[in-house]
Write an enzyme that holds these catalytic residues in place. Structure first.
Site, PDB file in Angstrom:
ATOM      1  N   HIS A  41     -36.139  11.932   8.417  1.00 28.20           N
ATOM      2  CA  HIS A  41     -36.733  11.595   7.154  1.00 28.20           C
ATOM      3  C   HIS A  41     -37.362  10.417   7.175  1.00 28.20           C
ATOM      4  O   HIS A  41     -36.979   9.602   6.896  1.00 28.20           O
ATOM      5  CB  HIS A  41     -35.687  12.018   6.246  1.00 28.20           C
ATOM      6  CG  HIS A  41     -36.267  11.803   4.766  1.00 28.20           C
ATOM      7  ND1 HIS A  41     -35.669  10.896   3.825  1.00 28.20           N
ATOM      8  CD2 HIS A  41     -36.966  12.442   4.206  1.00 28.20           C
ATOM      9  CE1 HIS A  41     -36.293  11.305   2.801  1.00 28.20           C
ATOM     10  NE2 HIS A  41     -37.147  12.364   2.952  1.00 28.20           N
ATOM     11  N   ASP A  70     -45.178  11.519   5.120  1.00 30.10           N
ATOM     12  CA  ASP A  70     -45.669  12.234   3.862  1.00 30.10           C
ATOM     13  C   ASP A  70     -47.170  11.632   4.005  1.00 30.10           C
ATOM     14  O   ASP A  70     -47.267  10.463   4.410  1.00 30.10           O
ATOM     15  CB  ASP A  70     -45.099  11.430   2.722  1.00 30.10           C
ATOM     16  CG  ASP A  70     -43.458  11.715   2.671  1.00 30.10           C
ATOM     17  OD1 ASP A  70     -43.114  12.813   2.254  1.00 30.10           O
ATOM     18  OD2 ASP A  70     -42.754  10.679   3.377  1.00 30.10           O
TER      19      ASP A  70
HETATM   20  O1  G3P Z   1     -38.243  16.659   3.644  1.00 28.92           O
HETATM   21  C1  G3P Z   1     -37.761  16.623   2.283  1.00 28.92           C
HETATM   22  C2  G3P Z   1     -38.141  15.341   1.576  1.00 28.92           C
HETATM   23  O2  G3P Z   1     -38.974  14.688   2.254  1.00 28.92           O
HETATM   24  C3  G3P Z   1     -38.845  15.652   0.421  1.00 28.92           C
HETATM   25  O3  G3P Z   1     -38.515  14.773  -0.545  1.00 28.92           O
HETATM   26  O4  G3P Z   1     -39.311  12.698  -1.770  1.00 28.92           O
HETATM   27  O5  G3P Z   1     -38.351  12.366   0.508  1.00 28.92           O
HETATM   28  O6  G3P Z   1     -40.567  13.352   0.085  1.00 28.92           O
HETATM   29  P1  G3P Z   1     -39.235  13.217  -0.379  1.00 28.92           P
HETATM   30 CA    CA Z   2     -41.004  13.511   2.450  1.00 23.16          CA
END
Ligand code: G3P
Ligand code: CA
Length: 277
Positions: A41, A70
């Protein structure tokens, strides 16, 4: 014994039973989960600054199957790998990514907030991330706030189109319309719909609609249950669950029968499981 007292004793007995059953079912599981995908993550972000080269390298070292990242768009339309839409939390700069050029973003330090050993860690573009890591590991690319970035889907597709084999790529987002667009532009890429905790109760009809084009429906592990995971599986879909710091992630993931976990720790699930026993 009066009626009220009898009712109180009965309720107390039921509560005790719940605690005991819950405790037993947690401690009974002794077999490590097999074949569960491990997704790092924001990279292995428990050990290195999130969404940086250092965190992604650590994810590879820990044998994650996928690196999650992201993406946003800069002022000059470059795909920038970062979680927040502002640089404030993770770098030494201030302001929105969409108001800064790539050259400006590259001057920021994305490592020193995390620790002195990461000083001078630079912000990555999606192109740099894919070029460096896709030959080693799968990538889960999350499109953040697509409404703020018209054309972001085409930009992501432009990067991915440089590669012949896209079987190790998953595109995910909380925005279903954005994902439908990606699917129409690049049908061979696996799509994952992220479900917000507030929307976690999901009907069979919704699951059918989503699994029509998405390979995965992903949930925060604290806001789902076995019934929901079974429902997705019955419709031919897969489920990844994420949790940032929940130490019970592996136990829950195994209990629910999910296909993989998205975690800041990102060791292979069986190793995480054994490490926390
Ligand atoms: O992969 C799931 C997760 O990344 C979604 O939440 O806020 O960490 O991008 P966030
Ligand atoms: Ca994410």
């Amino acid at each position: 014994m009066g009626k009220e007292r009898a009712l109180f004793v009965a309720l107390l007995a039921i509560a005790c039973l719940f605690v005991l059953v819950g405790y037993n079912s947690q401690t009974k599981i002794r077999v490590a989960p097999k074949e569960m995908l491990s997704v790092a993550h924001r990279g292995a972000s428990a050990y290195a600054p999130e969404n940086t080269r250092a965190a992604f390298r650590k994810g590879v070292d820990l044998q994650a199957d996928y690196l999650e990242c992201d993406v946003h768009l800069s002022k000059d339309d470059e795909l920038i790998v970062m979680h927040d839409d502002k640089v404030d939390r993770t770098t030494d700069g201030k302001g929105y990514i969409r108001n800064m050029t790539l050259a400006e973003l590259k001057t920021l330090d994305a490592g020193k907030q995390f620790g002195e050993e990461f000083v001078n860690e630079q912000i990555l573009t999606l192109q740099e991330l894919v070029d460096e890591f896709y030959n080693e590991v799968g990538l889960v690319i999350e499109i953040k706030n697509p409404n703020d970035y018209p054309g972001i889907e085409e930009k992501v597709v432009q990067v991915l189109n440089q590669y012949d084999d896209l079987s190790g790529i998953i595109i995910q987002s909380f925005d279903v319309q954005s994902l439908k667009k990606i699917h129409s532009l690049l049908p061979e890429v696996e799509i994952a719909i992220l479900i917000r905790p507030t929307d976690s109760f999901i009907t069979a009809q919704k699951v059918e609609e989503y699994t029509d084009f998405a390979a995965y429906i992903n949930f925060n592990v604290s806001f789902t249950n076995k019934r929901t995971v079974d429902l997705v599986h019955e419709h031919g879909g897969k489920v990844l669950v994420w949790s940032k710091k929940d130490r019970r992630l592996i136990w829950k993931a195994q209990k629910y029968g999910v296909d993989g976990i998205i975690s800041d720790f990102s060791e292979k699930p069986e190793e995480m499981y054994l490490a926390k026993e």
